[in-house]
Design a protein around this motif. Structure first.
Motif, PDB file in Angstrom:
ATOM      1  N   ASP A  56      56.971 104.530  36.259  1.00 50.38           N
ATOM      2  CA  ASP A  56      56.834 103.436  37.217  1.00 50.38           C
ATOM      3  C   ASP A  56      55.360 103.187  37.527  1.00 50.38           C
ATOM      4  O   ASP A  56      54.623 104.122  37.881  1.00 50.38           O
ATOM      5  N   THR A  57      54.935 101.947  37.413  1.00 47.47           N
ATOM      6  CA  THR A  57      53.548 101.589  37.717  1.00 47.47           C
ATOM      7  C   THR A  57      53.214 101.888  39.169  1.00 47.47           C
ATOM      8  O   THR A  57      52.101 102.310  39.486  1.00 47.47           O
ATOM      9  N   PHE A  58      54.179 101.680  40.051  1.00 43.31           N
ATOM     10  CA  PHE A  58      53.998 101.922  41.478  1.00 43.31           C
ATOM     11  C   PHE A  58      55.064 102.905  41.970  1.00 43.31           C
ATOM     12  O   PHE A  58      56.150 102.991  41.395  1.00 43.31           O
ATOM     13  N   ASP A  66      66.466  98.960  37.269  1.00 39.29           N
ATOM     14  CA  ASP A  66      66.043  98.513  38.600  1.00 39.29           C
ATOM     15  C   ASP A  66      64.993  97.410  38.557  1.00 39.29           C
ATOM     16  O   ASP A  66      64.564  96.923  39.599  1.00 39.29           O
ATOM     17  N   GLY A  67      64.573  97.013  37.357  1.00 41.38           N
ATOM     18  CA  GLY A  67      63.628  95.914  37.239  1.00 41.38           C
ATOM     19  C   GLY A  67      62.198  96.242  37.591  1.00 41.38           C
ATOM     20  O   GLY A  67      61.337  95.348  37.612  1.00 41.38           O
ATOM     21  N   LYS A  68      61.900  97.510  37.864  1.00 40.87           N
ATOM     22  CA  LYS A  68      60.536  97.880  38.233  1.00 40.87           C
ATOM     23  C   LYS A  68      59.614  97.868  37.014  1.00 40.87           C
ATOM     24  O   LYS A  68      60.015  98.183  35.900  1.00 40.87           O
ATOM     25  N   LEU A  69      58.358  97.536  37.268  1.00 42.48           N
ATOM     26  CA  LEU A  69      57.346  97.528  36.226  1.00 42.48           C
ATOM     27  C   LEU A  69      57.006  98.962  35.839  1.00 42.48           C
ATOM     28  O   LEU A  69      56.791  99.818  36.711  1.00 42.48           O
ATOM     29  N   MET A  70      56.960  99.219  34.530  1.00 41.96           N
ATOM     30  CA  MET A  70      56.665 100.572  34.046  1.00 41.96           C
ATOM     31  C   MET A  70      55.524 100.532  33.034  1.00 41.96           C
ATOM     32  O   MET A  70      55.367  99.547  32.297  1.00 41.96           O
ATOM     33  N   ALA A 127      69.312 104.075  38.855  1.00 35.09           N
ATOM     34  CA  ALA A 127      68.449 103.158  38.109  1.00 35.09           C
ATOM     35  C   ALA A 127      68.495 103.387  36.602  1.00 35.09           C
ATOM     36  O   ALA A 127      67.968 102.580  35.846  1.00 35.09           O
ATOM     37  N   GLY A 128      69.117 104.490  36.162  1.00 28.88           N
ATOM     38  CA  GLY A 128      69.116 104.814  34.741  1.00 28.88           C
ATOM     39  C   GLY A 128      67.812 105.431  34.299  1.00 28.88           C
ATOM     40  O   GLY A 128      67.374 105.251  33.155  1.00 28.88           O
ATOM     41  N   LYS A 129      67.190 106.183  35.193  1.00 27.68           N
ATOM     42  CA  LYS A 129      65.903 106.819  34.926  1.00 27.68           C
ATOM     43  C   LYS A 129      65.991 108.305  35.240  1.00 27.68           C
ATOM     44  O   LYS A 129      67.087 108.853  35.417  1.00 27.68           O
ATOM     45  N   SER A 130      64.846 108.957  35.333  1.00 28.76           N
ATOM     46  CA  SER A 130      64.760 110.367  35.723  1.00 28.76           C
ATOM     47  C   SER A 130      63.536 110.549  36.613  1.00 28.76           C
ATOM     48  O   SER A 130      62.633 109.701  36.628  1.00 28.76           O
TER      49      SER A 130
END
Length: 292
Positions: free
Chosen positions: A114-116, A85-89, A167-170
């Protein structure tokens, strides 16, 4: 800046700034002055922001700059953009941390978080890609532009889980979330042990609505993660009883003490409200581009 230049920039007297310096960590700031400091920090350059977070970090854990990379940049310190999803982590290394109200030592493998919190803009991309139903408060299925960088709300646990899968996350476990919020040494809040409501969006702050996820720079966690206290409750992967999942972090509707990261809360998986959202984590495998 000199002391007098800094005081003038803030719009306070030099005596007040001297008193803050003299009081150190016990300094008590008026909310308007804290807001002015937060604004100055947000406008500062990357080096200044990085030094600021480094000074705040009391735990023996990595510290990072607290801003998102520009344009073509993909990392900032320990921050990395997720390939899904391109989110900053932010990276949380493996190891033991003090967990729960009794500060019991718990081992957690390394992960990124996720940072945010997930924003309305993030969630809108998910809805557009999957045709997932939009939150009920979006007029005609569209989020108001003014709320793009606010955390998404009115999402059930199932909605949050669906986003994470896309997003390919959890969703984070309770232990992962708590370590990302507190660091390793058992601090009460992300910023330390001080009960300072001005560092987050809780009831005492008086905002009475969600805010931009990057607003509270002085409330950042030891790993550089924002909004781990206040703004919105966050759904977790941890089941309490069948059909109910943990929530952590408190919200703008709750008092500061409810946001203590060690204290659990839970709700029905079908519950949704204007003060409940989520963020995701990614294991090392989930950080790899899909198809590998």
């Amino acid at each position: 800046m000199s002391l007098m230049e800094f005081a003038e920039k803030l719009g306070v007297s030099d005596r007040i700034v001297s008193r803050w310096e003299g009081d150190g960590e016990s300094a008590s700031l008026r909310m308007v002055n804290q807001a002015a400091l937060d604004t100055l920090l947000a406008k500062a350059d990357k080096d200044t922001q990085g030094r600021f977070v480094g000074i705040l970090a009391l735990d023996d854990v990595p510290t990072h700059a607290i801003i998102e990379p520009d344009g073509s940049e993909t990392t900032s310190g320990e921050y990395v953009k997720h390939p899904g999803d391109g989110k900053l982590m932010a990276h949380v290394p493996e190891g033991i941390f003090l967990s729960g109200e009794d500060d019991e030592p718990v081992w957690v493998d390394d992960f990124h978080i996720d940072t945010f919190p997930t924003t309305n803009a993030d969630y809108a991309r998910f809805c557009a890609a999957t045709r997932h139903p939009a939150p009920e408060h979006w007029e005609n299925g569209r989020c108001p532009r003014a709320l793009y960088d606010h955390p998404v709300v009115h999402v059930t646990w199932h909605d949050a889980h669906a986003y994470a899968i896309w997003a390919g996350k959890s969703l984070p476990t309770a232990e992962q979330w708590e370590k990302a919020a507190r660091g390793t040494a058992g601090r009460a809040f992300p910023w330390g042990d001080q009960k300072t409501a001005a560092k987050c969006n809780v009831r005492e702050t008086g905002v009475e609505r969600t805010t931009s996820v990057s607003r509270y720079h002085s409330g950042v966690s030891p790993y550089g993660v924002y909004d781990m206290v206040g703004n919105v409750w966050e759904w977790l992967a941890t089941v309490t009883v069948p059909g109910r999942y943990e929530l952590r972090g408190s919200a703008f509707t709750s008092p500061l003490f409810r946001g203590t990261p060690a204290i659990p809360n839970d709700a029905s998986s079908t519950m949704h409200d204007d003060d409940t959202g989520f963020r995701c984590i990614a294991t090392s495998e989930q950080m790899q581009p899909r198809g590998r």
